[in-house]
Design a protein around this motif. Sequence first.
Motif, PDB file in Angstrom:
ATOM      1  N   ALA A  64       0.848  -1.188   0.000  1.00 35.17           N
ATOM      2  CA  ALA A  64       0.000   0.000   0.000  1.00 35.17           C
ATOM      3  C   ALA A  64       0.890   1.246   0.000  1.00 35.17           C
ATOM      4  O   ALA A  64       1.647   1.472   0.940  1.00 35.17           O
ATOM      5  N   ILE A  65       0.760   2.059  -1.060  1.00 30.18           N
ATOM      6  CA  ILE A  65       1.671   3.177  -1.283  1.00 30.18           C
ATOM      7  C   ILE A  65       0.954   4.502  -1.086  1.00 30.18           C
ATOM      8  O   ILE A  65      -0.093   4.748  -1.703  1.00 30.18           O
ATOM      9  N   ASN A  66       1.501   5.362  -0.221  1.00 34.58           N
ATOM     10  CA  ASN A  66       1.070   6.761  -0.142  1.00 34.58           C
ATOM     11  C   ASN A  66       2.206   7.606  -0.724  1.00 34.58           C
ATOM     12  O   ASN A  66       3.262   7.784  -0.128  1.00 34.58           O
ATOM     13  N   LYS A 101      -1.479  11.499   0.789  1.00 30.23           N
ATOM     14  CA  LYS A 101      -0.788  11.936   2.006  1.00 30.23           C
ATOM     15  C   LYS A 101      -1.196  11.138   3.239  1.00 30.23           C
ATOM     16  O   LYS A 101      -0.969  11.571   4.360  1.00 30.23           O
ATOM     17  N   HIS A 102      -1.801   9.974   3.011  1.00 31.45           N
ATOM     18  CA  HIS A 102      -2.193   9.095   4.113  1.00 31.45           C
ATOM     19  C   HIS A 102      -3.131   9.818   5.083  1.00 31.45           C
ATOM     20  O   HIS A 102      -3.032   9.691   6.301  1.00 31.45           O
ATOM     21  N   ARG A 103      -4.079  10.556   4.540  1.00 29.89           N
ATOM     22  CA  ARG A 103      -5.027  11.298   5.376  1.00 29.89           C
ATOM     23  C   ARG A 103      -6.286  10.465   5.585  1.00 29.89           C
ATOM     24  O   ARG A 103      -6.663   9.652   4.739  1.00 29.89           O
ATOM     25  N   PRO A 138      -6.243   4.569   4.589  1.00 26.81           N
ATOM     26  CA  PRO A 138      -5.340   5.062   5.639  1.00 26.81           C
ATOM     27  C   PRO A 138      -6.017   4.976   7.011  1.00 26.81           C
ATOM     28  O   PRO A 138      -7.193   5.330   7.151  1.00 26.81           O
ATOM     29  N   TYR A 139      -5.290   4.480   7.976  1.00 23.55           N
ATOM     30  CA  TYR A 139      -5.788   4.302   9.343  1.00 23.55           C
ATOM     31  C   TYR A 139      -6.995   3.366   9.394  1.00 23.55           C
ATOM     32  O   TYR A 139      -7.710   3.337  10.403  1.00 23.55           O
ATOM     33  N   ASN A 140      -7.258   2.658   8.298  1.00 19.10           N
ATOM     34  CA  ASN A 140      -8.445   1.794   8.192  1.00 19.10           C
ATOM     35  C   ASN A 140      -9.730   2.575   8.444  1.00 19.10           C
ATOM     36  O   ASN A 140     -10.742   2.011   8.890  1.00 19.10           O
ATOM     37  N   SER A 141      -9.693   3.879   8.142  1.00 18.87           N
ATOM     38  CA  SER A 141     -10.830   4.769   8.377  1.00 18.87           C
ATOM     39  C   SER A 141     -11.701   4.820   7.128  1.00 18.87           C
ATOM     40  O   SER A 141     -11.223   5.167   6.044  1.00 18.87           O
ATOM     41  N   LYS A 142     -12.975   4.491   7.273  1.00 19.86           N
ATOM     42  CA  LYS A 142     -13.858   4.427   6.110  1.00 19.86           C
ATOM     43  C   LYS A 142     -15.305   4.664   6.536  1.00 19.86           C
ATOM     44  O   LYS A 142     -15.666   4.537   7.696  1.00 19.86           O
ATOM     45  N   SER A 143     -16.113   5.025   5.567  1.00 18.41           N
ATOM     46  CA  SER A 143     -17.561   5.171   5.722  1.00 18.41           C
ATOM     47  C   SER A 143     -18.183   4.626   4.450  1.00 18.41           C
ATOM     48  O   SER A 143     -17.484   4.304   3.487  1.00 18.41           O
TER      49      SER A 143
END
Length: 312
Positions: A64-66, A101-103, A138-143
Motif C-alpha cells: 500500500a503506497i502513499n 498523504k495518508h489522510r 489510511p488508518y483503516n478509516s472508512k464510511s
Amino acid sequence: MRQFIILFIVLLTLPESAMAQIEVAEYYGNRKAAVSYTFDDGMEEHYTLLFPELKKRGIKGTFAINGASIVSGRNRNNKATWAQLREMVADGQEMSNHAWKHRKLTRLSDEDMRVEVQRNDTLIYDSVGVFPRTFIYPYNSKSDKVVEFCSRDRVGTRTRQVAVGSRQNSRWLKGWVDGLIEKGEWGIGMTHGITNGYDSIGTDPSRFWHHLDYACSQQDQLWIATFHDVSAYKAERENIQLTIKEKKRKITVKPHLTLDRSLFHHPLTLIVNTDRSVRVKQDGKPIDVIHKDGKAVFNFNPHGGKITIRLL
C-alpha cells in the motif's frame, strides 16, 4: 455460499445418474482457503528485507503506497524508492493505493478526498507503470461514502484485515492459517514495518519468515495471492453464469461474465464431479486438467468462448 447462477440445459440422451455435476471452485485451483499479505506505507524494509523473502518463496504480496512521502523524501531512510517499487512490480508484487498523504478520508471534503485518491493513482501509474486497482484505507478509516468512492474502477478495497505484526507469535500465526483452511475463509494479513516502525514484525523477522514457510507448505489447500487477485476471483465467481449442455459423453459449457474485462480477468477454476478422465478445450485450445478424488479440475477464461469437456 455460491452467488453465481448456473443455467443447466440437459439434452436427454443419458440417464440422470450419468450427468456430471459442474461448479466453479470457491478459490482458485480448488484450494480450501486463501490468504493475502498486505504491507502498508511503502517502507524501505519492504524492499530490502521482505521482497527477497517473498521472491525466494514465489509469493506475491500487496504493498500500500502513499506517494507523497516517497516523492517528498520525508523519512527517506525509511521509505522505498520508486526504482525499488518498479523492481517489485516487475516481479509481480501488487502496488495498491493508500492515498496521497495518508489522510483520513472520512474527515475530508468530497473534493479533497478525490484529490487524495486520484492524485495517488496517477502518481503510482506514472512511477511504476501499473494503475492500482485496489485501495487500502489510511488508518483503516472508512464510511459508506468513502468505500463507494474508492471502489470505483477497482476490483476491491480492504475493508477488513488481521494484524500479523508484533502482537502475533508463531503459534498464533500457525493457528490463523490452520483456521482459514478449516473454515474455508480468505484471510487478509496486514503489517507495516519489518524490524522497526508501527506494528513492526520485530528486530528478528525470522518468526515471520518461518510463518511464510508454513503457509507455503499448505499450498495444496491454501491459495496465497495478492489482494487484487483474490478480490477479482471472488467477484467473478459471484457474477459468472454458465450455460451447460450434456450429450452422450460430451459436455459444453458457455461462460457469461458481465464484469468489465479490463478489470476482471483472473482465470476461474471449474470442477467436474466425475470418476471418468476428461479432456477439455476452450475455444478449441486444450486445457490442462487435474484428476483427483473423483473430480476433474481445470482453469478457464471467464471471458472466453465455449468449453468442451469430453468424458473418456
